[in-house]
Each structure stands twice: as structure tokens, then as C-alpha cells.
Scaffold this motif. Structure first.
Motif, PDB file in Angstrom:
ATOM      1  N   PRO A  14      39.747  33.325  44.289  1.00 18.79           N
ATOM      2  CA  PRO A  14      38.484  33.493  43.557  1.00 18.79           C
ATOM      3  C   PRO A  14      37.940  32.189  42.993  1.00 18.79           C
ATOM      4  N   VAL A  15      38.831  31.310  42.546  1.00 16.85           N
ATOM      5  CA  VAL A  15      38.366  30.073  41.907  1.00 16.85           C
ATOM      6  C   VAL A  15      37.799  29.104  42.947  1.00 16.85           C
ATOM      7  N   GLY A  16      38.504  28.944  44.057  1.00 20.07           N
ATOM      8  CA  GLY A  16      38.012  28.066  45.120  1.00 20.07           C
ATOM      9  C   GLY A  16      36.681  28.547  45.666  1.00 20.07           C
ATOM     10  N   LEU A  33      39.508  24.960  52.534  1.00 24.96           N
ATOM     11  CA  LEU A  33      40.629  25.134  53.470  1.00 24.96           C
ATOM     12  C   LEU A  33      41.580  26.181  52.892  1.00 24.96           C
ATOM     13  N   GLU A  34      41.901  27.174  53.679  1.00 23.18           N
ATOM     14  CA  GLU A  34      42.746  28.274  53.196  1.00 23.18           C
ATOM     15  C   GLU A  34      43.842  28.535  54.229  1.00 23.18           C
ATOM     16  N   ARG A  35      45.076  28.589  53.742  1.00 24.68           N
ATOM     17  CA  ARG A  35      46.179  28.754  54.700  1.00 24.68           C
ATOM     18  C   ARG A  35      46.251  30.163  55.305  1.00 24.68           C
ATOM     19  N   LEU A  36      45.805  31.163  54.546  1.00 26.74           N
ATOM     20  CA  LEU A  36      45.863  32.534  55.083  1.00 26.74           C
ATOM     21  C   LEU A  36      44.737  32.745  56.085  1.00 26.74           C
ATOM     22  N   SER A 101      38.705  45.171  41.460  1.00 30.55           N
ATOM     23  CA  SER A 101      39.888  44.465  41.936  1.00 30.55           C
ATOM     24  C   SER A 101      39.541  43.017  42.242  1.00 30.55           C
ATOM     25  N   GLN A 102      40.568  42.181  42.200  1.00 30.26           N
ATOM     26  CA  GLN A 102      40.361  40.765  42.522  1.00 30.26           C
ATOM     27  C   GLN A 102      39.827  40.626  43.951  1.00 30.26           C
ATOM     28  N   GLN A 103      40.311  41.504  44.856  1.00 32.18           N
ATOM     29  CA  GLN A 103      39.867  41.424  46.253  1.00 32.18           C
ATOM     30  C   GLN A 103      38.371  41.701  46.366  1.00 32.18           C
ATOM     31  N   GLU A 125      46.727  25.102  56.532  1.00 34.53           N
ATOM     32  CA  GLU A 125      47.573  24.799  55.367  1.00 34.53           C
ATOM     33  C   GLU A 125      47.549  23.302  55.073  1.00 34.53           C
ATOM     34  N   VAL A 126      47.237  22.947  53.862  1.00 36.32           N
ATOM     35  CA  VAL A 126      47.161  21.538  53.484  1.00 36.32           C
ATOM     36  C   VAL A 126      48.554  21.035  53.117  1.00 36.32           C
ATOM     37  N   THR A 127      48.950  19.927  53.729  1.00 37.19           N
ATOM     38  CA  THR A 127      50.281  19.357  53.446  1.00 37.19           C
ATOM     39  C   THR A 127      50.201  17.902  53.008  1.00 37.19           C
ATOM     40  N   TYR A 164      56.719  43.855  37.216  1.00 37.67           N
ATOM     41  CA  TYR A 164      56.266  44.374  38.509  1.00 37.67           C
ATOM     42  C   TYR A 164      54.958  45.099  38.299  1.00 37.67           C
ATOM     43  N   GLN A 165      54.063  44.957  39.262  1.00 37.33           N
ATOM     44  CA  GLN A 165      52.851  45.774  39.278  1.00 37.33           C
ATOM     45  C   GLN A 165      52.738  46.334  40.692  1.00 37.33           C
ATOM     46  N   ALA A 166      52.448  47.633  40.810  1.00 34.15           N
ATOM     47  CA  ALA A 166      52.411  48.231  42.148  1.00 34.15           C
ATOM     48  C   ALA A 166      51.526  49.471  42.161  1.00 34.15           C
ATOM     49  N   GLY A 256      41.775  26.588  38.114  1.00 33.07           N
ATOM     50  CA  GLY A 256      42.423  27.902  38.247  1.00 33.07           C
ATOM     51  C   GLY A 256      43.927  27.798  38.050  1.00 33.07           C
ATOM     52  N   ASP A 257      44.663  28.689  38.742  1.00 32.15           N
ATOM     53  CA  ASP A 257      46.119  28.740  38.575  1.00 32.15           C
ATOM     54  C   ASP A 257      46.784  27.413  38.939  1.00 32.15           C
ATOM     55  N   ALA A 258      46.163  26.595  39.756  1.00 36.76           N
ATOM     56  CA  ALA A 258      46.739  25.284  40.086  1.00 36.76           C
ATOM     57  C   ALA A 258      46.849  24.432  38.823  1.00 36.76           C
ATOM     58  N   GLY A 266      47.105  40.491  28.684  1.00 40.03           N
ATOM     59  CA  GLY A 266      45.736  40.341  28.187  1.00 40.03           C
ATOM     60  C   GLY A 266      44.723  40.079  29.298  1.00 40.03           C
ATOM     61  N   GLY A 267      45.194  39.948  30.552  1.00 40.26           N
ATOM     62  CA  GLY A 267      44.285  39.804  31.696  1.00 40.26           C
ATOM     63  C   GLY A 267      43.353  38.607  31.589  1.00 40.26           C
ATOM     64  N   GLN A 268      43.924  37.401  31.433  1.00 36.29           N
ATOM     65  CA  GLN A 268      43.078  36.248  31.148  1.00 36.29           C
ATOM     66  C   GLN A 268      43.003  35.198  32.266  1.00 36.29           C
ATOM     67  N   GLY A 269      43.956  35.222  33.208  1.00 32.31           N
ATOM     68  CA  GLY A 269      44.087  34.122  34.172  1.00 32.31           C
ATOM     69  C   GLY A 269      42.896  33.955  35.093  1.00 32.31           C
ATOM     70  N   LEU A 270      42.443  35.033  35.661  1.00 26.05           N
ATOM     71  CA  LEU A 270      41.314  34.961  36.589  1.00 26.05           C
ATOM     72  C   LEU A 270      40.073  34.432  35.871  1.00 26.05           C
ATOM     73  N   ASN A 271      39.864  34.921  34.663  1.00 25.14           N
ATOM     74  CA  ASN A 271      38.681  34.511  33.889  1.00 25.14           C
ATOM     75  C   ASN A 271      38.719  33.027  33.548  1.00 25.14           C
ATOM     76  N   LEU A 272      39.914  32.571  33.175  1.00 26.10           N
ATOM     77  CA  LEU A 272      40.078  31.138  32.883  1.00 26.10           C
ATOM     78  C   LEU A 272      39.670  30.307  34.086  1.00 26.10           C
TER      79      LEU A 272
HETATM   80  C1  LIG Z   1      50.271  41.018  38.624  1.00 22.02           C
HETATM   81  C2  LIG Z   1      49.116  40.181  38.231  1.00 22.02           C
HETATM   82  C3  LIG Z   1      48.100  40.728  37.473  1.00 22.02           C
HETATM   83  C4  LIG Z   1      47.034  39.950  37.055  1.00 22.02           C
HETATM   84  N1  LIG Z   1      46.079  40.520  36.294  1.00 22.02           N
HETATM   85  C5  LIG Z   1      45.058  39.764  35.853  1.00 22.02           C
HETATM   86  C6  LIG Z   1      44.003  40.353  35.073  1.00 22.02           C
HETATM   87  O1  LIG Z   1      43.993  41.543  34.804  1.00 22.02           O
HETATM   88  N2  LIG Z   1      42.987  39.557  34.655  1.00 22.02           N
HETATM   89  C7  LIG Z   1      42.958  38.226  34.940  1.00 22.02           C
HETATM   90  O2  LIG Z   1      42.016  37.535  34.488  1.00 22.02           O
HETATM   91  N3  LIG Z   1      43.926  37.648  35.700  1.00 22.02           N
HETATM   92  C8  LIG Z   1      44.962  38.381  36.166  1.00 22.02           C
HETATM   93  N4  LIG Z   1      45.909  37.821  36.947  1.00 22.02           N
HETATM   94  C9  LIG Z   1      45.808  36.391  37.267  1.00 22.02           C
HETATM   95  C10 LIG Z   1      44.926  36.133  38.489  1.00 22.02           C
HETATM   96  O3  LIG Z   1      45.326  36.933  39.554  1.00 22.02           O
HETATM   97  C11 LIG Z   1      45.010  34.649  38.859  1.00 22.02           C
HETATM   98  O4  LIG Z   1      44.755  33.892  37.698  1.00 22.02           O
HETATM   99  C12 LIG Z   1      44.036  34.282  39.976  1.00 22.02           C
HETATM  100  O5  LIG Z   1      44.453  34.791  41.222  1.00 22.02           O
HETATM  101  C13 LIG Z   1      43.896  32.768  40.112  1.00 22.02           C
HETATM  102  O6  LIG Z   1      42.984  32.480  41.145  1.00 22.02           O
HETATM  103  P1  LIG Z   1      43.075  31.103  41.920  1.00 22.02           P
HETATM  104  O7  LIG Z   1      41.912  31.103  42.869  1.00 22.02           O
HETATM  105  O8  LIG Z   1      43.233  30.000  40.957  1.00 22.02           O
HETATM  106  O9  LIG Z   1      44.454  31.137  42.720  1.00 22.02           O
HETATM  107  P2  LIG Z   1      44.960  32.153  43.832  1.00 22.02           P
HETATM  108  O10 LIG Z   1      44.336  33.479  43.676  1.00 22.02           O
HETATM  109  O11 LIG Z   1      46.456  32.057  43.799  1.00 22.02           O
HETATM  110  O12 LIG Z   1      44.427  31.526  45.202  1.00 22.02           O
HETATM  111  C14 LIG Z   1      44.994  30.350  45.722  1.00 22.02           C
HETATM  112  C15 LIG Z   1      44.686  30.302  47.225  1.00 22.02           C
HETATM  113  O13 LIG Z   1      45.140  29.056  47.745  1.00 22.02           O
HETATM  114  C16 LIG Z   1      45.765  29.272  49.000  1.00 22.02           C
HETATM  115  N5  LIG Z   1      46.701  28.153  49.208  1.00 22.02           N
HETATM  116  C17 LIG Z   1      47.828  27.882  48.519  1.00 22.02           C
HETATM  117  N6  LIG Z   1      48.413  26.751  48.985  1.00 22.02           N
HETATM  118  C18 LIG Z   1      47.619  26.306  49.990  1.00 22.02           C
HETATM  119  C19 LIG Z   1      47.700  25.180  50.865  1.00 22.02           C
HETATM  120  N7  LIG Z   1      48.699  24.268  50.772  1.00 22.02           N
HETATM  121  N8  LIG Z   1      46.732  25.012  51.800  1.00 22.02           N
HETATM  122  C20 LIG Z   1      45.702  25.898  51.900  1.00 22.02           C
HETATM  123  N9  LIG Z   1      45.592  26.997  51.105  1.00 22.02           N
HETATM  124  C21 LIG Z   1      46.539  27.193  50.153  1.00 22.02           C
HETATM  125  C22 LIG Z   1      46.458  30.613  48.814  1.00 22.02           C
HETATM  126  O14 LIG Z   1      46.743  31.222  50.058  1.00 22.02           O
HETATM  127  C23 LIG Z   1      45.424  31.383  48.010  1.00 22.02           C
HETATM  128  O15 LIG Z   1      44.511  32.071  48.826  1.00 22.02           O
HETATM  129  C24 LIG Z   1      46.971  38.575  37.413  1.00 22.02           C
HETATM  130  C25 LIG Z   1      47.973  38.024  38.211  1.00 22.02           C
HETATM  131  C26 LIG Z   1      49.036  38.808  38.620  1.00 22.02           C
HETATM  132  C27 LIG Z   1      50.112  38.194  39.489  1.00 22.02           C
END
Ligand SMILES: Cc1cc2nc3c(=O)[nH]c(=O)nc-3n(C[C@H](O)[C@H](O)[C@H](O)COP(=O)(O)OP(=O)(O)OC[C@H]3O[C@@H](n4cnc5c(N)ncnc54)[C@H](O)[C@@H]3O)c2cc1C
Length: 400
Positions: A14-16, A33-36, A101-103, A125-127, A164-166, A256-258, A266-272
Motif C-alpha cells: 500500500p505504501v509503495g 519494482l515488486e517481487r511478487l 481489507s488491505q487488499q 526482486e531487488v537485490t 495469530y490472525q486468521a 512504511g514498514d521498511a 490499535g491498527g496503526q501501521g498501515l496508516n503510518l
Molecule cells: C496481522 C496484521 C494485522 C494488521 N492490522 C493492521 C490494522 O488493522 N491497521 C493498520 O493500520 N495496520 C495493520 N497492520 C500493519 C500493515 O499491514 C502494514 O503496516 C502494511 O502492510 C505496511 O505496508 P508497506 O507497503 O509498508 O509494506 P508491505 O505491505 O509489507 O509491502 C511491502 C512489499 O514489498 C515487496 N518486497 C519486499 N522485498 C522486496 C524486494 N527485495 N524486491 C521487490 N519487492 C519487495 C513485498 O513483496 C511487498 O509486496 C497489520 C499487520 C499485520 C501483520
């Protein structure tokens, strides 16, 4: 990996994807660039904060996000209304969360990026960091290769729990909502079959998640005679809490998560992460090094505060008798209006105020309901004073 263009973004999460749109809106040639080879369908975030929604709506994405959310609420019988929680205490007030959903969000963001001419290359995939571009932005998640290759430190606190979340098919009864038991926390809902378990006995021995592992955890935590008969999607997570020492090293940036990881409390990571992208895009497009550095100065403290509050939520949620009492005391405190509004604003990020060098109390705050879909800033009149609004919707200056 060689690409051409002004900016290369690693990771189509989502962040990229949002950052790519932000840069394209500013006229920058952007490659992602996305590895998936296709979108990951593992369950992650299920909601967007009200403030993130306002910021995306400012870019004209409100109707598409609302439509996606409504479709999922109808399909999954998801909650319609929630303002979020702190350590499982659903007592916050303020802006409603947008349930989706995030998707679904990623699909909206990808469509916008493509519409704006972003090139998204999947299966790459970036290396290494041998790019022929002006900037590289690592949006490649918590285990960021870009961060490691750039040599940016990632200090923090290691994991103490396994979560776990499922979404599963289940035989047996569970109580809805968050439930604290002598062995941990489990939650059921808000949609059919969604479960969440937390055990506070250290990190998982393996990142593998399967039916047996989920069922054993659910039985241990709930103490119920339940059976999982099918697993539709599942993820394991921890409270590993770390933050990049800097978000910029030369022409390499992180978002983002990087740049920050923490537990999902508290569901904050995606928003950050989304708000990192909105802060960075317009700054990067100017090429002004000093301005680009304010990305770290403004966003690092915001994430730092989130990391700290997620650690506090972990401590409050532990099953030992002392922590249960602390949780109960905190629950009472959350009934006090001042505490409730302070914690709500912190979790929702509505109290963010950047230091823009202007003393007026509204300087550095976000202005909702503006149309900045062209990615440009604007001027408005507030309390009879002229306010300059940046492209990310924050006031940079206000005065006569
Ligand atoms: C169980 C769970 C519940 C969550 N619930 C919440 C919530 O309710 N609210 C909220 O705000 N946040 C939530 N989060 C956090 C949120 O999912 C993440 O903060 C969010 O996915 C971060 O987005 P991103 O784009 O930074 O990273 P990601 O979503 O991890 O995307 C990174 C992308 O980079 C690609 N990538 C990685 N390495 C490489 C490479 N070398 N070369 C090319 N591509 C690469 C990956 O395949 C991936 O597609 C939750 C997380 C989890 C695990």
C-alpha cells in the motif's frame, strides 16, 4: 537492477503504491519494482483510520474507497462502525474507521497509480542498489532489503509474544470481541470465522502457520473445546518493535514498514505508512535536499510515538494478575473525557502537529475536506487569517 525514470520504488504494498501516485501526480517518472507476481492475499489490516481516509479523499480517492468498503461490509457482514481500540479497550471516540481489507485498498491504490502512468513491474526482486535513477525509495516492508543495502540501522526491542490472525471454519463456540484469559488474549469477529490469538510466552518457533498450529493456540488461549476444520487465510505476527535511525541516506529513502515495525495493536501501521507516503511525495519532487530532510524530522517522531504506544498496549494486555489489574485501572481512566480524547487522538493520529517554523497554534495541523486532487497546495482563510496549505494538507504558515 537498472531502471530509468526519476524515482524507483521497491515494493508494491500500500505504501509503495500510494507514493508512486504521489510522485506521478507531481510529474515524476516513477517505476515500482515488486517481487511478487500478483497481489498477496494473506490477511493483514482490515481498516483505515478516519484521518488516513480524509487524506486519501483529499486526493479524490474517497468515492472509490467508500465503494470498496461498502462492498466488503455487505459481503463479509463486517462491522460498519468503530472508532478503534487501545489494548482491546473499545472506548475511543473521534473519527470512524473505514472498514476495508488491505487488499481492497491496494487495488484502489494500484488502479490510481496505473491511471497516472506509473510503471509497475511485478516478479522483480531487488537485490542491489545499482539504479540509474535520482532516488530509490524502499517501501519493501519490515525486512527491507533496501534498508539493509543502504546500511541504515534498525534499532529497537525484540519480540516477546506470538500473535495469530486468521479466517477459518470453526466447530465450537467462542465469545465475540476481545477476551482476556489466564493464558492470553483471543478475539472472534468482526466477520464470520475471523479469529485472533495472542500468547505472551515469547516469539514463534517458526513463521509457519497451519491448521494444527492455529487450533492448538486457540484451544490453549480460549480454554474451549473448539476445532478448526479449514483455514482460508492466516498470518503470524509478533511485537518486534524497531525503527530506522534515519529515513534518508543520500538518495535512498524509506517509507512504511521498511522504516518502522511494531505490533498491530490499535491498527496503526498501515496508516503510518500511508501518511509517510503523503509527506514524502511532494517533497521528493522538489529535489530540495533541505526540504526532503524534513521528511525524517517530521515523520520519525510520529512513528516513534506509535512504537511506544504499541509497547504500552502489549504490557497492558498481558495475562498475569498484575497486568490484568493495570488493564482494569486503565479502562476506568479511559472513561475520563480528557484521557479518552487524548488516547483517541494519539491512536488516530489526529493530534499530529509538525513544526513548520510558524508559531500559530494551527500551523502544522491538517485541514480536512480540502480538494487537493491535483497534488498542489493551496491558500485558505481561517479565522480571518490567510493560511498556506502544503500539498499534503498540512498548514505551513498562517498569519496576517
Ligand atoms: C496481522 C496484521 C494485522 C494488521 N492490522 C493492521 C490494522 O488493522 N491497521 C493498520 O493500520 N495496520 C495493520 N497492520 C500493519 C500493515 O499491514 C502494514 O503496516 C502494511 O502492510 C505496511 O505496508 P508497506 O507497503 O509498508 O509494506 P508491505 O505491505 O509489507 O509491502 C511491502 C512489499 O514489498 C515487496 N518486497 C519486499 N522485498 C522486496 C524486494 N527485495 N524486491 C521487490 N519487492 C519487495 C513485498 O513483496 C511487498 O509486496 C497489520 C499487520 C499485520 C501483520
Amino acid at each position: 537492477m537498472k531502471t530509468s525514470g526519476d524515482v524507483t520504488i521497491v515494493g508494491a504494498g500500500p505504501v509503495g503504491l500510494l507514493l508512486a501516485s504521489e510522485l506521478a501526480l507531481q510529474g515524476m517518472r516513477t517505476t515500482v519494482l515488486e517481487r511478487l507476481t500478483s497481489q498477496a492475499d494473506t490477511i493483514k489490516a482490515g481498516m483505515l483510520s478516519g484521518r488516513s481516509f480524509q487524506m486519501l479523499a483529499m486526493r479524490g480517492l474517497g468515492p472509490a474507497i467508500t465503494a470498496a468498503s461498502e462492498a466488503e461490509i455487505a459481503r463479509l457482514a463486517w462491522y460498519r462502525r468503530s472508532t478503534g481500540h487501545f489494548a482491546g479497550l473499545f472506548k475511543l471516540d473521534g473519527l470512524d474507521l473505514v472498514m476495508l481489507s488491505q487488499q481492497a485498498l491496494e487495488r484502489v491504490l494500484e488502479a490510481r497509480a496505473l491511471e497516472l502512468g506509473v510503471e509497475i513491474r511485478r516478479g522483480v526482486e531487488v537485490t542491489d542498489l545499482d539504479f540509474g535513477t535520482d532516488y530509490v525509495v524502499g517501501c519493501d516492508g519490515g525486512r527491507s532489503t533496501v534498508r539493509k543495502l543502504a546500511g541504515i540501522d534498525f534499532p529497537g526491542t525484540g519480540p516477546s509474544l506470538t500473535g495469530y490472525q486468521a479466517v477459518v471454519d470453526l466447530e465450537g463456540d467462542l465469545d465475540r470481541g476481545w477476551n482476556y484469559t489466564p493464558t492470553g488474549v483471543y478475539a472472534s469477529g468482526p466477520m464470520q470465522g475471523r479469529i485472533m490469538m495472542i500468547e505472551y510466552s515469547g516469539p514463534p518457533a517458526t513463521r509457519e502457520v497451519n491448521r494444527e498450529i492455529l487450533e492448538a493456540s486457540l484451544r490453549r488461549v480460549s480454554g474451549r473445546d473448539v476445532r478448526i476444520t479449514a483455514v482460508h487465510t492466516a498470518t503470524v505476527w509478533t511485537d518486534n518493535t524497531r525503527q530506522a535511525a534515519t529515513y534518508r541516506k543520500g538518495n535512498v529513502l524509506l517509507a512504511g514498514d521498511a522504516a518502522h515495525v511494531h505490533s498491530p495493536f490499535g491498527g496503526q501501521g498501515l496508516n503510518l505508512g500511508l501518511q509517510d507516503a503523503l509527506n514524502l511525495g511532494w517533497k521528493l519532487a522538489t529535489g530540495d535536499s533541505e526540504l526532503i530532510d524534513t521528511y525524517t524530522t517530521e515523520r520519525h517522531p510520529v512513528a516513534e510515538r506509535v512504537l511506544r504506544n504499541t509497547m504500552a498496549q502489549v504490557a497492558l494486555s498481558r495475562p498475569d494478575p498484575q497486568s490484568r489489574e493495570l488493564h482494569s485501572l486503565f479502562s476506568d481512566l479511559l472513561d475520563l473525557r480528557e484521557v479518552k480524547s487524548r488516547i483517541s487522538a494519539m491512536i488516530q493520529g489526529t493530534d499530529i502537529r509538525y513544526d513548520t517554523g510558524c508559531d500559530h497554534p494551527l500551523a502544522g495541523t491538517f485541514v480536512p475536506d480540502l480538494d487537493l486532487s491535483d497534488g498542489k497546495g493551496t491558500s485558505i482563510v481561517l479565522d480571518g487569517l490567510e493560511a498556506t496549505v502544503r500539498p499534503d494538507g498540512y498548514i505551513s504558515r498562517i498569519g496576517p
